[in-house]
Design a protein around this motif. Structure first.
Motif, short mmCIF file in Angstrom:
data_model
loop_
_atom_site.label_atom_id
_atom_site.label_comp_id
_atom_site.label_asym_id
_atom_site.label_seq_id
_atom_site.Cartn_x
_atom_site.Cartn_y
_atom_site.Cartn_z
N VAL A 238 0.84 -1.20 0.00
CA VAL A 238 0.00 0.00 0.00
C VAL A 238 0.88 1.25 0.00
O VAL A 238 0.62 2.21 -0.73
CB VAL A 238 -0.95 0.00 1.21
CG1 VAL A 238 -1.73 1.32 1.27
CG2 VAL A 238 -1.93 -1.17 1.14
N VAL A 239 1.91 1.25 0.82
CA VAL A 239 2.84 2.39 0.82
C VAL A 239 3.47 2.57 -0.56
O VAL A 239 3.54 3.69 -1.08
CB VAL A 239 3.94 2.19 1.89
CG1 VAL A 239 5.03 3.26 1.75
CG2 VAL A 239 3.34 2.23 3.29
N ASP A 240 3.90 1.48 -1.18
CA ASP A 240 4.50 1.56 -2.51
C ASP A 240 3.51 2.11 -3.54
O ASP A 240 3.88 2.87 -4.44
CB ASP A 240 4.99 0.18 -2.95
CG ASP A 240 6.19 -0.30 -2.15
OD1 ASP A 240 6.81 0.52 -1.44
OD2 ASP A 240 6.50 -1.50 -2.22
N THR A 241 2.24 1.72 -3.40
CA THR A 241 1.22 2.18 -4.33
C THR A 241 1.04 3.69 -4.25
O THR A 241 1.00 4.39 -5.27
CB THR A 241 -0.13 1.50 -4.03
OG1 THR A 241 -0.02 0.10 -4.34
CG2 THR A 241 -1.25 2.10 -4.87
N THR B 167 -5.43 1.92 7.68
CA THR B 167 -4.29 1.55 6.85
C THR B 167 -4.16 2.44 5.62
O THR B 167 -3.09 3.01 5.35
CB THR B 167 -4.39 0.07 6.41
OG1 THR B 167 -4.47 -0.75 7.58
CG2 THR B 167 -3.19 -0.33 5.58
N THR B 168 -5.24 2.56 4.85
CA THR B 168 -5.15 3.38 3.63
C THR B 168 -4.95 4.85 3.97
O THR B 168 -4.24 5.56 3.27
CB THR B 168 -6.42 3.22 2.77
OG1 THR B 168 -7.58 3.56 3.54
CG2 THR B 168 -6.56 1.79 2.28
N GLY B 169 -5.57 5.30 5.07
CA GLY B 169 -5.41 6.69 5.47
C GLY B 169 -3.98 7.01 5.83
O GLY B 169 -3.43 8.04 5.41
N GLN C 31 -13.58 -2.83 8.70
CA GLN C 31 -13.87 -1.59 8.00
C GLN C 31 -13.02 -0.45 8.54
O GLN C 31 -12.41 0.31 7.77
CB GLN C 31 -15.36 -1.24 8.16
CG GLN C 31 -15.77 0.03 7.42
CD GLN C 31 -17.22 0.40 7.69
OE1 GLN C 31 -17.62 0.57 8.84
NE2 GLN C 31 -18.01 0.49 6.63
N LEU C 32 -12.94 -0.33 9.85
CA LEU C 32 -12.13 0.73 10.45
C LEU C 32 -10.65 0.50 10.18
O LEU C 32 -9.89 1.46 9.98
CB LEU C 32 -12.39 0.82 11.95
CG LEU C 32 -13.84 1.14 12.36
CD1 LEU C 32 -13.94 1.27 13.88
CD2 LEU C 32 -14.33 2.42 11.68
N PHE C 33 -10.24 -0.76 10.16
CA PHE C 33 -8.83 -1.07 9.88
C PHE C 33 -8.46 -0.67 8.45
O PHE C 33 -7.35 -0.19 8.20
CB PHE C 33 -8.57 -2.55 10.10
CG PHE C 33 -7.12 -2.92 10.00
CD1 PHE C 33 -6.25 -2.68 11.06
CD2 PHE C 33 -6.61 -3.48 8.84
CE1 PHE C 33 -4.91 -3.00 10.97
CE2 PHE C 33 -5.26 -3.80 8.74
CZ PHE C 33 -4.42 -3.57 9.81
N TYR C 34 -9.40 -0.85 7.52
CA TYR C 34 -9.17 -0.43 6.13
C TYR C 34 -8.88 1.06 6.07
O TYR C 34 -7.92 1.50 5.43
CB TYR C 34 -10.38 -0.78 5.28
CG TYR C 34 -10.40 -0.11 3.92
CD1 TYR C 34 -9.67 -0.63 2.86
CD2 TYR C 34 -11.14 1.05 3.71
CE1 TYR C 34 -9.67 -0.01 1.62
CE2 TYR C 34 -11.14 1.68 2.47
CZ TYR C 34 -10.40 1.14 1.44
OH TYR C 34 -10.41 1.77 0.22
N PHE C 35 -9.71 1.86 6.76
CA PHE C 35 -9.51 3.31 6.73
C PHE C 35 -8.22 3.70 7.45
O PHE C 35 -7.54 4.65 7.03
CB PHE C 35 -10.71 4.01 7.36
CG PHE C 35 -11.92 4.05 6.47
CD1 PHE C 35 -11.96 4.85 5.34
CD2 PHE C 35 -13.02 3.26 6.75
CE1 PHE C 35 -13.06 4.88 4.51
CE2 PHE C 35 -14.14 3.27 5.92
CZ PHE C 35 -14.16 4.09 4.80
N ASN D 241 -6.08 8.14 -4.20
CA ASN D 241 -7.24 8.19 -3.31
C ASN D 241 -8.06 9.45 -3.55
O ASN D 241 -9.29 9.43 -3.52
CB ASN D 241 -6.80 8.11 -1.85
CG ASN D 241 -7.94 7.75 -0.93
OD1 ASN D 241 -8.70 6.81 -1.18
ND2 ASN D 241 -8.10 8.50 0.14
N ARG D 242 -7.38 10.56 -3.80
CA ARG D 242 -8.10 11.81 -4.08
C ARG D 242 -8.87 11.70 -5.39
O ARG D 242 -9.99 12.21 -5.51
CB ARG D 242 -7.11 12.98 -4.13
CG ARG D 242 -6.58 13.40 -2.77
CD ARG D 242 -5.51 14.47 -2.89
NE ARG D 242 -4.28 13.90 -3.45
CZ ARG D 242 -3.23 14.63 -3.85
NH1 ARG D 242 -3.30 15.95 -3.80
NH2 ARG D 242 -2.15 14.05 -4.32
#
Length: 211
Positions: free
Chosen positions: A99-102, A165-167, A159-163, A110-111
Motif C-alpha cells: 500500500v505504501v508503494d502504491t 491503513t489506507t489513510g 472496516q475501520l482497519f481499512y480506513f 485516493n483523491r
C-alpha cells in the motif's frame, strides 16, 4: 497541435492510449494535483491532444480510465496476495508495504477516487465501488478473520482497519505542502518511501497483533 485538430490514423498508434494515461499520471504525481491541462498533456506526451476525445470521449473519461488502470492493478495484486499460502501476519505486513508503494507511485489515487465517486452519476459511482472498493473490503475482512482465528490478531473492525491503513499510507504522500513548509523538502524519494514503509508496518502491526 491544437485540441481541435482531428487525429489522423497515424496519430492513433498502438500504445498511444497507454502513453496518454501514463503522462497524465506523471503530471498529477509531479504536480501533487488531481487534474491536468490537455495542452500540457499533449506537450509532455508528444501526442495530438484530440486523441483524448478519440480514446476517452473527454478529459473526464481519461480520468476514469486512469482510475480504472490503477485500481485494477491494486485489486489484482490483493487477490494474488490472498491466494498465496502465507501466514496472516506475513500477509498483512506484505500488504501494508505494498500500500505504501502504491501511494508513492500514485499519490493522487485516493483523491482521484473520491473525486470521481463524488462527481459521477449514481450508476458510475456504484460501478467504481463494486469494481474496486467492495473487493478490497472483502479482502480485509478475510485477512483479519484469518488472523483472529489463528490467534495472532486482535478482533478489530475490518472496516475501520481499512480506513486506518489506507489513510496512514495515503496521507503521507498526498501532503507535499506539509513536507515543504514544515520539513523543508517535498521530494518523494525512494529513501523516504522505504523509511515510511518500515514505519507504517511497525505502527500498524503493533495495533493489531494479539501479543
Amino acid at each position: 497541435m491544437s485540441q481541435d485538430t482531428k487525429p489522423t490514423e497515424s496519430d492513433a498508434t498502438a500504445g498511444a492510449r497507454d502513453l496518454l494515461l501514463q503522462t497524465a499520471s506523471d503530471i498529477m504525481r509531479e504536480g501533487d494535483i488531481v487534474d491536468i491541462s490537455l495542452s500540457e498533456l499533449s506537450l509532455r506526451s508528444g501526442l495530438n491532444s484530440a486523441l483524448v476525445k478519440y480514446y476517452f470521449g473527454n478529459k473526464a473519461g481519461l480520468m476514469r480510465a486512469l482510475l480504472d488502470r490503477d485500481m485494477a492493478d491494486i485489486v489484482k495484486a490483493v487477490d494474488a496476495l490472498m491466494a498465496k499460502d502465507m501466514a496472516p501476519e506475513q500477509r498483512l505486513r506484505r500488504h501494508i508495504g505494498a500500500v505504501v508503494d502504491t501511494y508513492f507511485k500514485t499519490p493522487y489515487l485516493n483523491r482521484l477516487l473520491m473525486r470521481l465517486v463524488r462527481e459521477s452519476d449514481p450508476e458510475e459511482a456504484h460501478r467504481i465501488a463494486d469494481s474496486y472498493l467492495t473487493p478490497l473490503s472483502r479482502a480485509y475482512d478475510k485477512l483479519i478473520k484469518d488472523g483472529v482465528k489463528e490467534g495472532v490478531f486482535r478482533a478489530v473492525d475490518p472496516q475501520l482497519f481499512y480506513f486506518t491503513t489506507t489513510g496512514a499510507c495515503d496521507r503521507f504522500f498526498s501532503s507535499r505542502l506539509v513536507l515543504k513548509h514544515c520539513y523543508d523538502t517535498e521530494a518523494l524519494t525512494e529513501e523516504l518511501r522505504d523509511r515510511y514503509r518500515e514505519h507504517c508496518i511497525d505502527f500498524i502491526m503493533a495495533g493489531i497483533l494479539a501479543r
